[in-house]
Design an enzyme around this catalytic site. Structure first.
Site, PDB file in Angstrom:
ATOM      1  N   GLU A   2       0.598  -1.320   0.018  1.00  0.00           N
ATOM      2  CA  GLU A   2       0.041  -0.026   0.009  1.00  0.00           C
ATOM      3  C   GLU A   2       0.930   1.264   0.084  1.00  0.00           C
ATOM      4  O   GLU A   2       1.823   1.323   0.814  1.00  0.00           O
ATOM      5  CB  GLU A   2      -0.946  -0.125   1.216  1.00  0.00           C
ATOM      6  N   CYS A  40      -7.310  -0.944   8.697  1.00  0.00           N
ATOM      7  CA  CYS A  40      -6.134  -1.205   7.893  1.00  0.00           C
ATOM      8  C   CYS A  40      -5.672   0.569   7.663  1.00  0.00           C
ATOM      9  O   CYS A  40      -4.332   0.981   7.834  1.00  0.00           O
ATOM     10  CB  CYS A  40      -5.962  -1.987   6.806  1.00  0.00           C
ATOM     11  N   HIS A  50      -0.793  -5.663   3.011  1.00  0.00           N
ATOM     12  CA  HIS A  50      -1.757  -6.641   3.114  1.00  0.00           C
ATOM     13  C   HIS A  50      -1.339  -7.939   3.129  1.00  0.00           C
ATOM     14  O   HIS A  50      -0.659  -8.132   1.935  1.00  0.00           O
ATOM     15  CB  HIS A  50      -2.972  -5.904   2.360  1.00  0.00           C
TER      16      HIS A  50
END
Length: 156
Positions: free
Chosen positions: A42, A104, A123
């Site tokens: 991410e 998250c 993730h």
């Protein structure tokens, strides 16, 4: 350190990490239950859009992580470069700019905010016969070592 699936408690723990431990980089790992054999790197955290209830039935006021924060914060780790330069046999790695507007993404944004961009979020898929804890641990170690190389280049 395991963070609770509760917005405010997770944010408080992230604040504590940055103020007491004062790390150079914080790497967060979250479960992407829909990803079967994919690791997702991410790039950024988003400040708004948190409407889904947490484990205690709450969501942040106004769906916002930091009232005075920018719309999004980018990691100082270039996840796209990392994604292009790394491979782990037996699992796909992808690059993402949307960590999902739940705990998250909320945690990632808070860490980017408190750490001035010196945070990363990965993730991971659930454990399975093909994705064992040992395999996932080695994959994460490979990824984090590459992140640390980027940090070293940045510090020079």
């Amino acid at each position: 350190m395991q963070l609770p699936v509760v917005y405010q408690k997770a944010k408080d723990k992230v604040f504590m990490i940055w103020t007491t431990l004062q790390p150079w980089l914080t790497v967060h790992v979250g479960l992407a239950s829909s990803a079967k054999a994919i690791i997702i790197l991410e790039q950024c955290g988003k400040n708004k859009g948190y409407q889904e209830m947490d484990a205690c039935g709450f969501h942040p006021e106004g769906g916002c992580c930091m009232l005075d924060g920018p719309e999004k914060i980018e990691s100082t780790i270039n996840m796209k470069t990392l994604w292009k330069n790394i491979s782990v046999e037996g699992i796909d790695i992808i690059f993402s700019r949307d960590a999902g507007r739940y705990i998250c993404d909320y945690t990632y944004y808070a860490s980017l905010y408190y750490g001035k961009g010196r945070a990363a979020f990965i993730h991971v898929p659930p454990l399975s016969k093909s994705i064992t804890a040992d395999f996932l641990g080695k994959a994460l170690q490979t990824i984090i070592l590459e992140m640390l190389k980027q940090c070293g280049e940045e510090r020079e």
